[in-house]
Each structure stands twice: as structure tokens, then as C-alpha cells.
Design a protein around this motif. Structure first.
Motif, PDB file in Angstrom:
ATOM      1  N   ARG A 834       0.786  -1.237   0.000  1.00  0.00           N
ATOM      2  CA  ARG A 834       0.000   0.000   0.000  1.00  0.00           C
ATOM      3  C   ARG A 834       0.818   1.287   0.000  1.00  0.00           C
ATOM      4  N   ASP A 835       2.134   1.220   0.057  1.00  0.00           N
ATOM      5  CA  ASP A 835       2.915   2.463  -0.014  1.00  0.00           C
ATOM      6  C   ASP A 835       4.227   2.213  -0.757  1.00  0.00           C
ATOM      7  N   ILE A 836       4.140   1.568  -1.904  1.00  0.00           N
ATOM      8  CA  ILE A 836       5.325   1.354  -2.734  1.00  0.00           C
ATOM      9  C   ILE A 836       5.731   2.684  -3.353  1.00  0.00           C
ATOM     10  N   LYS A 837       6.961   3.064  -3.140  1.00  0.00           N
ATOM     11  CA  LYS A 837       7.526   4.269  -3.740  1.00  0.00           C
ATOM     12  C   LYS A 837       9.043   4.152  -3.685  1.00  0.00           C
ATOM     13  N   SER A 838       9.715   5.032  -4.391  1.00  0.00           N
ATOM     14  CA  SER A 838      11.177   4.927  -4.478  1.00  0.00           C
ATOM     15  C   SER A 838      11.837   5.167  -3.126  1.00  0.00           C
ATOM     16  N   ASN A 839      11.214   5.951  -2.260  1.00  0.00           N
ATOM     17  CA  ASN A 839      11.795   6.181  -0.937  1.00  0.00           C
ATOM     18  C   ASN A 839      11.651   4.980  -0.017  1.00  0.00           C
ATOM     19  N   ASN A 840      10.791   4.033  -0.378  1.00  0.00           N
ATOM     20  CA  ASN A 840      10.619   2.825   0.416  1.00  0.00           C
ATOM     21  C   ASN A 840      11.326   1.625  -0.208  1.00  0.00           C
ATOM     22  N   ILE A 841      12.226   1.893  -1.144  1.00  0.00           N
ATOM     23  CA  ILE A 841      13.098   0.858  -1.704  1.00  0.00           C
ATOM     24  C   ILE A 841      14.521   1.211  -1.298  1.00  0.00           C
ATOM     25  N   LEU A 842      15.105   0.415  -0.417  1.00  0.00           N
ATOM     26  CA  LEU A 842      16.420   0.703   0.142  1.00  0.00           C
ATOM     27  C   LEU A 842      17.494  -0.088  -0.591  1.00  0.00           C
ATOM     28  N   LEU A 843      18.719   0.461  -0.613  1.00  0.00           N
ATOM     29  CA  LEU A 843      19.807  -0.113  -1.404  1.00  0.00           C
ATOM     30  C   LEU A 843      20.992  -0.451  -0.514  1.00  0.00           C
ATOM     31  N   SER A 845      25.103  -2.051  -0.117  1.00  0.00           N
ATOM     32  CA  SER A 845      26.384  -1.575  -0.634  1.00  0.00           C
ATOM     33  C   SER A 845      26.598  -1.958  -2.096  1.00  0.00           C
ATOM     34  N   GLU A 846      25.936  -3.029  -2.560  1.00  0.00           N
ATOM     35  CA  GLU A 846      26.061  -3.468  -3.948  1.00  0.00           C
ATOM     36  C   GLU A 846      24.845  -3.043  -4.782  1.00  0.00           C
ATOM     37  N   TYR A 847      24.053  -2.107  -4.267  1.00  0.00           N
ATOM     38  CA  TYR A 847      22.847  -1.607  -4.916  1.00  0.00           C
ATOM     39  C   TYR A 847      21.771  -2.686  -5.044  1.00  0.00           C
ATOM     40  N   GLY A 848      21.873  -3.716  -4.201  1.00  0.00           N
ATOM     41  CA  GLY A 848      20.765  -4.654  -4.093  1.00  0.00           C
ATOM     42  C   GLY A 848      19.598  -3.975  -3.413  1.00  0.00           C
ATOM     43  N   ALA A 849      18.388  -4.203  -3.907  1.00  0.00           N
ATOM     44  CA  ALA A 849      17.208  -3.462  -3.425  1.00  0.00           C
ATOM     45  C   ALA A 849      16.400  -4.301  -2.437  1.00  0.00           C
ATOM     46  N   ARG A 850      15.853  -3.620  -1.419  1.00  0.00           N
ATOM     47  CA  ARG A 850      14.962  -4.232  -0.448  1.00  0.00           C
ATOM     48  C   ARG A 850      13.710  -3.357  -0.329  1.00  0.00           C
ATOM     49  N   VAL A 851      12.552  -3.982  -0.334  1.00  0.00           N
ATOM     50  CA  VAL A 851      11.300  -3.267  -0.076  1.00  0.00           C
ATOM     51  C   VAL A 851      11.187  -3.033   1.428  1.00  0.00           C
ATOM     52  N   ALA A 852      10.864  -1.799   1.828  1.00  0.00           N
ATOM     53  CA  ALA A 852      10.844  -1.442   3.239  1.00  0.00           C
ATOM     54  C   ALA A 852       9.564  -0.685   3.582  1.00  0.00           C
ATOM     55  N   ASP A 853       9.424  -0.360   4.866  1.00  0.00           N
ATOM     56  CA  ASP A 853       8.339   0.451   5.412  1.00  0.00           C
ATOM     57  C   ASP A 853       6.975  -0.191   5.187  1.00  0.00           C
ATOM     58  N   PHE A 854       6.617  -1.098   6.099  1.00  0.00           N
ATOM     59  CA  PHE A 854       5.350  -1.817   6.015  1.00  0.00           C
ATOM     60  C   PHE A 854       4.334  -1.268   7.015  1.00  0.00           C
ATOM     61  N   GLY A 855       4.435   0.030   7.299  1.00  0.00           N
ATOM     62  CA  GLY A 855       3.566   0.622   8.310  1.00  0.00           C
ATOM     63  C   GLY A 855       2.103   0.642   7.944  1.00  0.00           C
ATOM     64  N   VAL A 856       1.769   0.581   6.639  1.00  0.00           N
ATOM     65  CA  VAL A 856       0.365   0.565   6.231  1.00  0.00           C
ATOM     66  C   VAL A 856       0.028  -0.709   5.461  1.00  0.00           C
ATOM     67  N   ALA A 857       0.889  -1.716   5.543  1.00  0.00           N
ATOM     68  CA  ALA A 857       0.640  -2.973   4.828  1.00  0.00           C
ATOM     69  C   ALA A 857      -0.584  -3.670   5.389  1.00  0.00           C
ATOM     70  N   LYS A 858      -1.269  -4.400   4.521  1.00  0.00           N
ATOM     71  CA  LYS A 858      -2.475  -5.120   4.922  1.00  0.00           C
ATOM     72  C   LYS A 858      -2.438  -6.532   4.377  1.00  0.00           C
ATOM     73  N   VAL A 859      -2.902  -7.467   5.203  1.00  0.00           N
ATOM     74  CA  VAL A 859      -3.097  -8.835   4.735  1.00  0.00           C
ATOM     75  C   VAL A 859      -4.340  -8.861   3.866  1.00  0.00           C
ATOM     76  N   PHE A 860      -4.239  -9.522   2.709  1.00  0.00           N
ATOM     77  CA  PHE A 860      -5.336  -9.521   1.737  1.00  0.00           C
ATOM     78  C   PHE A 860      -5.984 -10.896   1.717  1.00  0.00           C
ATOM     79  N   ASP A 861      -7.282 -10.941   1.894  1.00  0.00           N
ATOM     80  CA  ASP A 861      -8.021 -12.195   1.929  1.00  0.00           C
ATOM     81  C   ASP A 861      -8.305 -12.645   0.503  1.00  0.00           C
ATOM     82  N   VAL A 862      -7.598 -13.701   0.077  1.00  0.00           N
ATOM     83  CA  VAL A 862      -7.762 -14.173  -1.291  1.00  0.00           C
ATOM     84  C   VAL A 862      -9.131 -14.795  -1.527  1.00  0.00           C
TER      85      VAL A 862
END
Length: 1012
Positions: A834-843, A845-862
Motif C-alpha cells: 500500500r505504499d510502494i515508492k522509491s523512498n521505500n526501496i532501500l539499497l 552496498s552493492e545496490y541490491g534493493a529491499r522493499v521497506a516500510d510496512f507501516g500501512v501494509a495489509k493482509v489480503f483475503d484471497v
């Protein structure tokens, strides 16, 4: 507003038709039908503006063609690429003579019902490709007795292919490419004997075999089944398709050998079998029957054996057998192919020598035999016909010298001879080939010097000569090459000083000259290297001062001047740099270390400089010996006495204060609760003791982020949240949340619990790792792994954006996509960020990317129907999907839209919202600019143009992911697969107007490996 205005005008126009007297409105019946069809369209480009009711007939209207005999009966309607939207106008079928309808590339939506087409009995050609139609394929299409051409490519049709599709009477072309069709490819297609083209590629069919019944289609010319989840062996019956010109079975899971019956396809021009699991040897005989064969691509399989000599006698235009396990030598007779212009055999186990006549009798343009076991010399006649553009021979065992004939090959664009056994001097003319952009000779035994003729290489951008025996000085002429981005000549025997002209290379990104015998001073003027990212002059004999100008190179993050004779002081201006690699060791530097670097962690950067001083143990050896020892002892005595008095006072104060302090401290510590999610090598005390203002690396409305260096030397990031918020136990029921109810006794959620609940239970290499959390009544701490390069947004939209070349940006997109795909498809239940943006993608030392900041994440009922409704909007401006902003309903498609915006950021280098765009956001700006100015005005000018084709394909993924309609956005699993195809596969396809893919080949084998 524009669309509403057009619709209003359409209604007014209809009123004119209905109310005007007969003398004014004399439009015939077919014109009235077309007028009614017009009313159902939104027409923002006014392409239907000349559909005037005052005309007698519609025969002069845009897109309308009438029967030449009657001059009034409409026989054809072509409104392709007109930006029309709305449902399919079934009233068109009342035009009794209408035989041709094309609404290709519009926004025709809704479903296509049986009633829509039931009256179109005269219809022969129906093209609804590249629209937004949904639902099942209409079974009644097969009832149209005259239908010969049916193209529904690029829609969202779903379900299985109906059985009635096996009963077409005259159908010649059926294209269902790129839909959402399920089931398996049905055998009943073998009953449609009139078929000439059957195109079913890019559908999520269930695993199934190629129906042997397709061999009954003796009129078939094109069979296109790319990426249709085929399994099993290729049936022998396909050899009966005597008129077939194009057989494409790529991107499947086919197994077994290539059947010898395929060599009976005497009309085949293209045979594409790449990216399967085919095994065994190529058919030994029969290839001479295939006189029309121009392209054979059996790459990325498990084939073995030799290339049959009979195959090599064919006039191939392209032979692609890369990424197999082919064994044996390349037959000499392949050189006799008169039309051979492309030879790509890289990443195999081929051995022996290249045929000596290769290129002498064919217009050879590209040769890539990289990563094999070839040996021997380069054939002298490769460029005999003057058209050779790419010569790629890396990672083999070639030997000998570069043939003098190649020094005259002025058509060459890319040369990669790295990691072989070449030797001798490089011909003088070879250095100055005018069109070469990449010259790589690394990892050989070349000798001699870099010739002054290099001045003629005006297009050269990468000069890679590492790991050879080159000697002599670097010529002054190298400074004339203003397109140079990289100069890597490390590990050679170069001597002399750097040419003064080298400072003229204003585009230079990398200069690596380490491990040579260079000497002298660094010339003045290096401040012109504004884009320089890496400067490595280690292990030479440079001397003099380190230029203060180096501190002005804002993009520099790798500086290694170790193992030289530099003297003088370290420039204080170096503190302006943000360096990942910093080494000034083993020189003759003196004076004080600049304060920023006077820390233990930089100790190794300064060792071997006896006269250098700073607050680091092990440095300043002998520097503080004072000549007057008596005066020194006096000073020491005074300090010792003062120290004793201070210590006694502190001990007294401590004894008085300890009882009170211990009680309070014990009480406070008891308030902290530690919850760990991984095995920890630190305690909460070590974290809390380091939370001071000197370690703050970021702050926001909810708290601050600290960098904490642990006693082990490892760094962690600590997010400190202030203020009491709801705990997991305080949450309202899900019904309350969905209804928007609030509990006034609870403060707004700060995201702490969502972050803990989400990150505490997931594990993935592209999701930021949450080590632990610490909580107390008024403070909460989240301890993460530390990401050295910060966030993508900070790096991409700062002066350091030059560090992110295209391969790094692609890697970031790939990593982030895999992280999101894990959340959507591999977590049970799935998680929406729910809040994917470039500021929530952390890098890292080798510029490997991690998705971060799950403060508004929600479990989705399939199992729930539809999307989940939220009481408030979560997300960031410019990244929020349009349906989320309007309806507050969220599912994984919202994340995909946001990720698409991130892709557009990576491609354009622009912010998601910028005053430059006016009232638009980045998505609308990209679409508008593409339409009005073209792709060159969209791509970030900092990116190397040699990656343009790949960038464009990634841009397409970004546009697809930001489609206004959620149903048209691919799943994250599909996004990952598309990115993998771009990064790992050396052939890419794009859908054309006819629904057929046009093959695209990577520039060389090594480029694919450098991306991912």
C-alpha cells in the motif's frame, strides 16, 4: 470534460437528425446507423467529426468505404488507432454489405456478446486487437459463414476456447495472442482446414501437449505458440505442414529431441525453438530440403552433438544455437553459406577452430561465439565484405594476433576479445577504427603500446584493456575522445605520466589505472570530471600533492590512491565526498587527518603514512616526542594531580547518587520489552546507548532513524517512534474498520504494529530484514538491517543520480519486483504493501534493493470477493492508483500501479510529481510526451544510449503496470517474468500490428550477464 462535451454534441447532432425537415436531412439509412454507432463512442480526438447528418451518404466519412458499384452501400469501416472508447457497436451489423471491420488499437471495452455479431452475416474481416474486451470468447463467431480473418489479440478474454471454434467454415487467420485464456490448446483446431495462420501465443494455458491434429492443417503458413505452457515432445505430424513458413514454439517446456520430420518443412523461413528443454542431437540429415530457411533459433535448450554439415550449407540469415550443450567443432562448411550474416553460438560447449573461410563468401555482420571452448586464430576474412559490425569472442581459448585485415574493418561497432590467449601487438589501425564504441581486450597477453592512432576512434565510449602486458605511456591523443565513459587499463606495464589532455574527458565515469608503473603528478583540471564515479590509481608511482579539486567531484564514490608516493596533506575538501571505497594507504602523506575521517573505521585507509597524524590508535608514531622531556614530565604531573582530584570527587558523587539512580534505572529497564525475529548478536542496551543526535540519519513526523554501529562492527538502522498508539490488542474489529468507526480512546496508528506483524513473519532477500523491536510506554524502536546506499528516491533524485547507470537501475527494478512478487504470491495470506515508492526501496552496498516500510501494509483475503475497502487513503502522492483514490478499495493491483510509477522513475529520472508536469503526474507526463515528442524525450539523458532498446522494453512494463484499468495490469509474478526475459534472454519480441512478434537480439552474450 472533453469526452462529456463530445457526447453532448453527439446528442445535439442526433436531435438535428430527428427534428430537421426532410429537405435538410437526407442521410440514407446506413448513414443513420453509423450516426447511432457514433453516439456510443467517446471521441476525444474528434476523428468522427466529419460524420455529418447533412450528407446524403456516409461514403466520404472518415474510415468509411462504400461499394464502388452502388456508391452508397458501406462495405468497410476502419477506425484503427482512433482513441475511441465505449462498447462494441452491434448496430454496425445492420449494414448488410459490411464485410470489413477494424477497431484495432482503441479502448473498446465491456464484453463481446453473441447478439453483438449475430447479424454480421457478410463479415469477412474482424480486427478488434489491442482493446479492453473482457469475458469469454463468443461462441457465435463460428456461425459467421464468410469470416476469414479474426484478430482478438491483446484483450482480456478469459476462460477456455469454445468448441465452436473448431467449426469455422472459411477462417484463414485466427489470432488470440496475449489474452487470459485457460485450459489447453484444443485438438479441434485440426478440423479448421482453411486456416493459414494460428496465433495463440502469450496466454496462461494449463500445461498441455501440442495437439498432433494440428498436422492436418495442410494450408497452414504460420503456427505461433510462444509461451503457451506446452509440455512433452514435438509431434512428428507437424512435418506434414508443407506450406508452413513460420513455426514458433519458443518459451515453453518442450522436451525430447527435435523430430527429423521438421526437416521436411520445405517452405519454412523461420524455425524458432528457443527456451525449451529440448535434448539430443540436431537431425543429422534432411536439412537440404529446407531451401527457404533463413533463421534457426534453438537457443536455451539441452541439445548435444555437432552441428550437421548439411545444415551449414543452407543460406541461413541467422543461426542461433546459444545456451545449449552442443559439443564438437564448428564445421568448415558453415563458412560457405552465401547469405549468412548473423552467427550467434555463445554459451555452449563448442570447440575447435572457427572455419578459416568464415565471412569470405557471406555478408557477415554479427558474430558472437562467446563462452565456448573455441581455439585457434581469428579468421582473416571475417570482414572481407566490409560489413562486420560486432565481433564478440570473449571467454574462449583463441590465440595468436589480431589479423591486420581487421584494422581496415571500418564498419566495426563493438569488439570484445576478452579472456582468451591472444598475444602480440595490436595493429595501429585497429586502435583508430572510427565507429567502434566498445573495445575490450581484457585478460589476454597483448603487448606493445597504445598507438597514437587512437585519436581516430571518435565514437569510443569504453576502453577495457585490463590484465595484459601493454607498456609505454598513455598517448596524449586519448584526451581527444570526448565520448569516453570508461578507461580500464589496470594490471599492465604502462609507464610515464598521465597526459595533461586526460582532464578533457568530461563524460568519464570510470578511470582505473591501478597496478601499472605510472609516475608523476595528477594533472590540474580534474574538476572537469563531473561524472566520475570511480578513480583508482593504486599501486603505481605517482607523486606530489593530492589535488584539492578531487573534493569537487560530487559523483565520486570510489577513490583508491594507495601504494604511491603522494606527499603533503590530505585535502580537507575530500570530506565533501560520500565514499564507499576510500584508500590513501602506503604513501608519504603528512599532517592531520581531516576530522570526518579521523575515526577507527577508516584506519586501514591511512596506514603506511608514517608522518600522518590523527585520533586513531596506531598512527602518529614518534610524532609526539617532545624535545624538552623535563617540561613534558611537569605537564604530566599537573594533569595527574588534577585527575586524582577529579576522580575522588566523582567517586564521592557516584556513591551518593548510585542508590537513587539504580532504583530508577532498574524501574525504567523493566519497562522495555524486546521481541526478536532473528538470532541477535547484540542487546537492547547496546542499541539504546547509541541513540544520540550524532547518529541520526533521517527523521519524519513519527520519529527519527539512527545508524547504530555495534561492538561487532556491524551497523543497524533503528527507527524510533514517539507517542502512544494502538497496540495489536487495541485494534477495533475488522467490521468497525471497514465501516469507518473510530474509537476516541485510541490514538491514530503509527504503523508500528503493522510493521512488526508483517516483517516479523516474512523472509526474503528483497524484503528489508527486521532484527527486533523494543517497546516501552512512550517509545518504540524497530531495529533493521542497515542499507549503506540509503533509499532509491534519495539517490535517484539527487546529484548522485549519475551513480545509477542502467544496469544498476535494472537490477533495482528486478530486486524490488521479486520482493513484491513474494508478498503477493508466496505469502499466505498475501500481503498488500500500500505504499510502494522509491523512498521505500532501500539499497545495500552493492545496490541490491529491499522493499521497506510496512507501516500501512495489509493482509489480503484471497477468498474474499472483490477488493478490500479502507477507511482512509494510504500511499504517497503520485504513486496512488486511480481506483484506490476514488473508491478506497485496495488489492494487489494498487501495489502494481505504484511499482509501475517506480519503473517510470528509473527510466526517466524524474519525480512522480513535479511542477514541470503542470497538473499532470509522471504517468500522464510520460504518455503525453511519448505521443507528442517520442521516446528520446522520456528516457533519462544520463543513461547510456547503448541500452536504449532494453530501456524501452522496461518502459513498456512500467506503462502496462500503470494502466488505468486494474484488470489490464499484469500480476507481480508476470512483471518478474517479463523483467527476467529482458535481463536473461538474448532475444526479445514485441507485438506488431499483425499480432506477430518481431525478434530482437541482445548486443552480445556478456551484456545479458552484466544486467542481472
Amino acid at each position: 470534460m472533453l469526452r462529456h462535451r463530445h457526447r453532448r454534441n453527439n446528442y445535439l447532432l442526433l436531435l438535428v437528425v430527428l427534428l430537421s425537415p426532410p429537405l435538410i436531412s437526407c442521410l440514407n439509412e446506413e448513414g443513420v446507423y453509423l450516426q447511432r454507432a457514433k453516439l456510443g463512442f467517446d471521441d476525444p480526438n474528434a476523428v468522427l467529426s466529419d460524420w455529418n447528418s447533412l450528407d446524403e451518404t456516409p461514403c466520404k466519412w472518415n474510415g468509411v468505404v462504400c461499394d464502388s458499384a452502388t456508391s452508397s452501400s458501406v462495405v468497410s469501416l476502419d477506425l484503427s488507432s482512433s482513441n475511441l472508447s465505449g462498447p462494441f457497436p452491434s448496430i454496425l451489423c445492420r449494414l448488410k454489405g459490411l464485410s470489413f471491420i477494424s477497431l484495432y488499437d482503441n479502448f473498446i471495452n465491456s464484453t463481446l456478446s453473441e447478439d453483438d455479431l449475430a447479424l454480421c452475416q457478410s463479415l469477412e474481416h474482424l480486427d478488434l486487437a489491442q482493446n479492453y474486451l473482457t469475458g469469454a470468447l463468443p461462441t457465435g463467431l463460428a456461425d459467421l459463414p464468410n469470416l476469414r480473418y479474426l484478430d482478438l489479440t491483446g484483450n482480456n478474454f478469459s476462460g477456455i476456447i469454445p468448441e465452436t471454434f473448431g467449426t469455422f467454415q472459411k477462417l484463414e487467420v485466427l489470432s488470440l495472442v496475449e489474452n487470459l485464456l485457460e485450459g489447453t490448446i484444443p485438438a479441434f483446431f485440426g478440423n479448421v482446414s482453411s486456416l493459414k495462420q494460428l496465433n495463440l501465443s502469450y496466454n496462461p494455458f494449463s500445461p498441455g501437449r501440442i495437439p498432433p491434429e494440428l498436422g492436418n492443417l495442410t494450408n497452414l503458413e504460420v503456427l505461433w505458440l510462444t509461451e503457451t505452457n506446452l509440455v512433452g515432445e514435438i509431434p512428428d505430424s507437424l512435418g506434414r505442414l508443407g506450406r508452413l513458413t513460420d513455426l514458433d514454439l519458443a518459451y515453453n517446456s518442450l522436451t525430447g529431441p527435435i523430430p527429423s520430420s521438421l526437416t521436411e518443412l520445405t517452405s519454412v523461413v523461420q524455425l524458432e525453438l528457443y527456451n525449451n528443454s529440448l535434448s539430443g542431437e540436431l537431425p543429422a540429415t534432411g536439412w537440404s530440403n529446407m531451401k527457404s530457411l533463413r533463421r534457426l533459433d534453438a537457443s536455451m535448450n539441452e541439445l548435444t552433438g555437432r552441428i550437421p554439415a548439411e545444415l551449414c550449407e543452407l543460406p541461413l540469415e541467422s543461426l542461433n544455437l546459444y545456451e545449449n550443450n552442443l559439443l564438437g567443432e564448428l564445421p568448415d562448411r558453415i563458412a560457405d553459406s552465401p547469405n549468412l550474416y548473423e552467427l550467434r553460438l555463445f554459451q555452449n560447449q563448442l570447440s575447435g577452430k572457427l572455419p578459416p573461410n568464415l565471412g569470405k563468401s557471406s555478408p557477415l555482420r554479427w558474430i558472437d561465439v562467446s563462452t565456448n571452448k573455441f581455439s585457434g586464430q581469428i579468421p582473416e576474412g571475417l570482414c572481407l565484405n566490409g560489413g562486420l559490425e560486432e565481433l564478440l569472442l570473449i571467454e574462449n581459448s583463441f590465440s595468436g594476433v589480431i589479423p591486420p585485415t581487421l584494422a581496415e574493418c571500418r564498419s566495426l561497432l563493438r569488439v570484445r576479445l576478452g579472456h582468451n590467449n591472444f598475444s602480440g601487438e595490436v595493429p595501429a589501425g585497429f586502435w583508430g577504427l572510427p565507429h567502434v564504441s566498445l573495445l575490450e581486450l581484457a585478460g589476454n597477453s597483448f603487448s606493445g603500446g597504445i598507438a597514437k592512432t587512437i585519436a581516430g576512434a571518435s565514437n569510443l565510449s569504453q576502453l577495457i584493456l585490463s590484465g595484459n602486458d601493454f607498456s609505454g605511456s598513455i598517448p596524449e591523443e586519448i584526451g581527444f575522445l570526448d565520448s569516453l565513459l570508461e578507461v580500464s587499463v589496470n594490471d599492465n606495464k604502462l609507464s610515464g605520466s598521465l597526459p595533461v589532455s586526460i582532464v578533457n574527458l568530461g563524460q568519464l565515469v570510470k578511470l582505473d589505472l591501478h597496478n601499472n608503473e605510472l609516475s608523476g603528478k595528477i594533472p590540474s583540471g580534474v574538476h572537469s570530471w563531473k561524472k566520475l564515479n570511480e578513480l583508482n590509481l593504486a599501486s603505481n608511482d605517482f607523486s606530489g600533492d593530492i589535488p584539492d579539486e578531487i573534493g569537487e567531484l560530487s559523483d565520486l564514490n570510489y577513490l583508491d590512491l594507495s601504494g604511491n608516493q603522494f606527499s603533503g596533506k590530505i585535502p580537507v575538501s575530500l570530506q565533501n565526498l560520500k565514499l564507499n571505497r576510500f584508500n590513501l594507504s602506503n604513501n608519504r602523506l603528512s599532517g592531520d587527518i581531516p576530522p570526518l575521517y579521523a575515526k577507527v573505521i577508516y584506519k586501514d585507509s591511512f596506514v603506511g603514512n608514517p608522518a600522518l597524524c590523527g585520533e586513531i590508535d596506531g598512527l602518529c608514531e614518534g610524532k609526539n616526542r617532545v624535545k624538552d622531556m623535563g617540561y613534558l614530565w611537569l605537564l604530566r604531573s599537573i594533569f595527574i594531580l588534577a585527575g586524582l582530584v577529579l576522580i575522588i570527587g566523582l567517586i564521592w558523587f557516584q556513591l551518593k547518587y548510585r542508590k537513587f539512580n539504580n532504583t530508577k534505572k532498574s524501574f525504567d529497564r523493566s519497562k522495555w520489552t524486546l521481541m526478536s525475529f532473528h538470532k541477535l548478536g547484540f542487546s537492547e542496551d547496546e542499541i539504546m546507548n547509541a541513540l544520540d543526535e550524532d547518529n541520526v540519519i533521517g527523521s519524519g513526523s513519527s520519529g527519527k532513524v539512527y545508524k547504530v554501529v555495534l561492538s561487532s562492527g556491524e551497523a543497524v538502522a533503528v527507527k524510533k517512534l514517539w507517542g502512544r498508539s494502538k497496540s495489536v490488542r487495541d485494534y477495533q474489529s475488522s467490521d468497525d474498520v471497514e465501516k469507518g468507526n473510530n474509537n476516541n480512546n485510541n490514538l491514530q496508528d503509527d504503523g508500528f504494529d503493522a510493521e512488526v506483524e508483517t516483517l516479523g513473519k516474512i523472509r526474503h532477500k528483497n524484503i528489508v530484514k527486521l532484527w527486533c523491536c523494543c517497546t516501552t510506554r512512550d517509545c518504540k524502536l524497530l531495529v533493521y538491517e542497515y542499507m549503506l546506499n540509503g533509499s532509491l528516491g534519495d539517490l535517484l533524485h539527487s546529484t548522485k543520480s549519475g551513480l545509477l547507470d542502467w544496469p544498476i537501475r535494472f537490477k533495482i527494478a528486478m530486486d524490488a519486483a521479486e520482493g513484491l512478487s513474494y508478498l503477493h504470491h508466496d505469502c499466505a495470506p498475501p500481503i498488500v504493501h500500500r505504499d510502494i515508492k522509491s523512498n521505500n526501496i532501500l539499497l545495500d552496498s552493492e545496490y541490491g534493493a529491499r522493499v521497506a516500510d510496512f507501516g500501512v501494509a495489509k493482509v489480503f483475503d484471497v477468498n474474499a470477493k472483490g477488493s478490500k475497502s479502507m477507511s482512509v487513503i494510504a500511499g504517497s502522492c503520485g504513486y496512488i492508483a486511480p481506483e484506490y483514490a476514488y473508491t478506497l478499495r485496495v488489492n494487489e493491483k494498487s501495489d502494481i500501479y505504484s511499482f509501475g510509477v517506480v519503473i517510470l522513475e528509473l527510466v526517466t529520472g524524474k519525480l512522480p510529481v513535479d511542477p514541470e508536469f503542470g497538473e499532470k503526474d509522471l504517468v500522464k507526463w510520460v504518455c503525453t510526451t511519448l505521443d507528442q515528442k517520442g521516446v528520446d524525450h522520456v528516457i533519462d539523458p544520463k543513461l547510456d544510449s547503448c541500452f536504449k532498446d532494453e530501456i524501452c522494453r522496461v518502459l513498456n512494463i512500467g506503462l502496462l503496470s500503470t494502466s488505468p484499468l486494474p484488470i489490464n495490469r499484469p500480476s507481480m509474478r508476470r512483471v518478474v517474468k517479463m523483467l527476467q526475459e529482458i535481463g536473461n534472454v538474448n532475444q526479445h519480441n514485441s507485438v506488431g500490428k499483425d499480432g506477430k512478434l518481431t525478434p530482437y537480439y541482445y548486443e552480445d552474450a556478456s551484456d545479458q550477464g552484466s544486467v542481472v
